[in-house]
Design an enzyme around this catalytic site. Sequence first.
Site, PDB file in Angstrom:
ATOM      1  N   HIS A 205       0.973  -1.232   0.075  1.00  0.00           N
ATOM      2  CA  HIS A 205       0.155  -0.073  -0.074  1.00  0.00           C
ATOM      3  C   HIS A 205       0.885   1.194   0.039  1.00  0.00           C
ATOM      4  O   HIS A 205       0.528   2.138  -0.363  1.00  0.00           O
ATOM      5  CB  HIS A 205      -1.149  -0.107   1.015  1.00  0.00           C
ATOM      6  CG  HIS A 205      -2.047  -1.100   0.942  1.00  0.00           C
ATOM      7  ND1 HIS A 205      -2.136  -2.239   1.367  1.00  0.00           N
ATOM      8  CD2 HIS A 205      -3.167  -0.758   0.071  1.00  0.00           C
ATOM      9  CE1 HIS A 205      -3.199  -2.819   0.883  1.00  0.00           C
ATOM     10  NE2 HIS A 205      -3.943  -2.095   0.051  1.00  0.00           N
ATOM     11  N   GLU A 452     -11.068 -10.526  -4.629  1.00  0.00           N
ATOM     12  CA  GLU A 452      -9.775 -10.433  -4.202  1.00  0.00           C
ATOM     13  C   GLU A 452      -9.290 -11.914  -3.829  1.00  0.00           C
ATOM     14  O   GLU A 452      -8.084 -12.172  -3.857  1.00  0.00           O
ATOM     15  CB  GLU A 452      -9.632  -9.359  -3.123  1.00  0.00           C
ATOM     16  CG  GLU A 452     -10.259  -8.049  -3.465  1.00  0.00           C
ATOM     17  CD  GLU A 452      -9.844  -7.213  -2.247  1.00  0.00           C
ATOM     18  OE1 GLU A 452      -8.875  -6.508  -2.710  1.00  0.00           O
ATOM     19  OE2 GLU A 452     -10.634  -7.085  -1.303  1.00  0.00           O
ATOM     20  N   ASP A 476      -4.707  -7.940  -4.510  1.00  0.00           N
ATOM     21  CA  ASP A 476      -4.847  -8.966  -3.596  1.00  0.00           C
ATOM     22  C   ASP A 476      -5.058 -10.342  -4.192  1.00  0.00           C
ATOM     23  O   ASP A 476      -4.670 -11.319  -3.599  1.00  0.00           O
ATOM     24  CB  ASP A 476      -6.101  -8.762  -2.604  1.00  0.00           C
ATOM     25  CG  ASP A 476      -5.475  -7.826  -1.415  1.00  0.00           C
ATOM     26  OD1 ASP A 476      -4.498  -8.316  -0.971  1.00  0.00           O
ATOM     27  OD2 ASP A 476      -6.204  -6.693  -1.158  1.00  0.00           O
ATOM     28  N   CYS A 523     -10.344  -2.667 -10.339  1.00  0.00           N
ATOM     29  CA  CYS A 523      -9.472  -1.569  -9.579  1.00  0.00           C
ATOM     30  C   CYS A 523      -8.166  -1.781  -8.846  1.00  0.00           C
ATOM     31  O   CYS A 523      -7.636  -0.917  -8.262  1.00  0.00           O
ATOM     32  CB  CYS A 523     -10.529  -0.968  -8.502  1.00  0.00           C
ATOM     33  SG  CYS A 523     -10.633  -2.341  -7.023  1.00  0.00           S
TER      34      CYS A 523
HETATM   35  C1  PEP Z   1      -6.442  -4.781  -4.751  1.00  0.00           C
HETATM   36  O1  PEP Z   1      -6.477  -5.686  -3.790  1.00  0.00           O
HETATM   37  O2  PEP Z   1      -6.402  -4.747  -6.014  1.00  0.00           O
HETATM   38  C2  PEP Z   1      -7.302  -3.345  -4.388  1.00  0.00           C
HETATM   39  C3  PEP Z   1      -7.823  -2.567  -5.128  1.00  0.00           C
HETATM   40  O3  PEP Z   1      -7.461  -3.283  -3.096  1.00  0.00           O
HETATM   41  P1  PEP Z   1      -6.170  -2.568  -2.034  1.00  0.00           P
HETATM   42  O4  PEP Z   1      -4.861  -2.383  -3.017  1.00  0.00           O
HETATM   43  O5  PEP Z   1      -6.571  -1.455  -1.169  1.00  0.00           O
HETATM   44  O6  PEP Z   1      -5.946  -3.938  -1.344  1.00  0.00           O
HETATM   45 MG    MG Z   2      -7.358  -5.374  -1.579  1.00  0.00          MG
END
Ligand code: PEP
Ligand code: MG
Length: 594
Positions: A205, A452, A476, A523
């Site tokens: 992140h 995910e 994920d 996303c």
């Molecule tokens: C993902 O897991 O692709 C996602 C968009 O959520 P995050 O990156 O916040 O875990």
């Molecule tokens: Mg995620």
Amino acid sequence: MSMQIFGLAVSRGVAIGRAVLVASSRVDVAHYFVAPEQVQAEIERLKAARDEVVAELAVLQAELPADAPSELSALLDVHLMLLRDEMFIGATRQWIAERHYNAEWALSAQLEVMARQFDEMDDDYLRERKADIEQVIERMLQSLARGSGRGLPLPVGADAGAMRDFGGEQPLVLVAGDVAPADMLQFKRSVFTGFVTDVGGTHSHTAIVARSMDIPAVVGAREASRLMRQDDWVVIDGDAGVVIVDPPPMVLEEYRFRQRHSELERARLDRLRHTPAVTLDGQAVELLANIEMPADAAAALQAGAAGVGLFRTEFLFMNRGDDLPGEDEQFEAYREAVAAMKGLPVTIRTVDIGADKPLDRLSAAELRHGQALNPALGLRAIRWSLSEPGMFRQQLRAILRAAAHGRVRILVPMIAHMSEVRATLEAIARARRQLDDAGKPHGPVEVGAMIEVPAAALQVQSLLRHFDFISIGTNDLVQYLLAIDRADESVAHLYDPWHPAVLRLMAQTIATAGRMGRGVAVCGEMAGDPAFTHLLLAMGLRSFSMHPSRIAVIKQTLLRADTRKLAARLPQVLDAEDGAKACAQWLGDDASPA
Ligand code: PEP
Ligand code: MG
């Protein structure tokens, strides 16, 4: 002497500046320049903090019970001696007087210098005295925080641009062992133009937030913070994942040229902002934005986003200690994002707390020390929310209230079990009833699931009987499908979105949602990476959500695509033996017009 350090390329661009080494635990310490006429006052702040801590320790010592271990009194003596040491205070004062650093920054800079001196000592006893210095400085930072806002990179109301001018004719880059995702949010308002960390993966992140802010960054550079010295000249090559320390003049010139070139390229892409996102064969594509804070909505709109596809609300909750945002504060934040998007849809994800996004620093430290054995597989995202039903409903009420002010969609992270689906939908219904009982207005929402966890992808047909749409979180999904911790640099080379198992599962998921006539978006970071744009179009994807800074380049890529021709090439890639072959096959021919 010039030196190259290799790490992982996580956020594009070039940053050139002097290294500021900061201990990981102190990345959240305020870093700003004080105006020349305020230097003396800042030195007084430092002295006042020192005097306060001296007084505190003197009281502690005086009140030690008679039977207290003698080591305790000796330890307090050492701390008092350090605080009274003119060399220590003098050197810290110098950072303020000569560099115009604020007192907190001066202390952490001095800590770095002294910690290295201690590390190099041969004598075990003396080497261990480093802990004393750390404790003394921690106390002084706490004292400064009581007097002014520690944790903010700039004093409230200060203007980053103006502050930068005082000391900063030279740009600065941050070098640390680690930077927590929540600390990254402070970056935009800080004095740093890039950063390097020893740990972290490309899909951690911290890396994601760096990309969203368009800050050149290299993570997983292992020994970087040990090899570099305070003030070294550094080039961060965020495209190649290389850090060049003390670059020769020719190399520096080359990077300055590249910096200018990418600025021009950016300006050129900006002109695509109002161009409709339609492929050569007339397929309209929805380009949405990922945001972390309501204020990011402005950048989303500016970039020409068709809405927010992912609002990572957990960033509202991080680094807040016990003072978590309540229903009203959350409602204001969501309403702010909704209002900023001016009628465009805003997809609000319920909190994804856990793994590398713990609630506060304390739990971050616990995670680092391994107390949560496997945090990515533990109490995270919807699991966490369902374990805190009161807080979950509070968030749901805030979102439902914001839905009375614009188009809002709820997105649920990390769904894997039908029991979670039922519990989530019940919680939403109950939150609505509570709002009715309280006479508070609320609006309609679509509810979607993030895909995910591989189990969710394999069961998407059942899930879509309960949800209005899905959004594939590839960051994920790759992590869980390949069993690779996305934040661990030691396995980063195995984190492979091109792996045929990943591609097949995604193609299958997108196709199923399409057959059922339900919305499907991606996303995760793949959506904002132009290497995957044509491939995702070939799979049938028409909705991409990414950081606003990526929208222009993705639009440019899809404007040149013919989805029918791309789709014809898909089966071969899905049948590839491994990720390298899939990538070579797709991108190899992809140079030819699609
Ligand atoms: C993902 O897991 O692709 C996602 C968009 O959520 P995050 O990156 O916040 O875990
Ligand atoms: Mg995620």
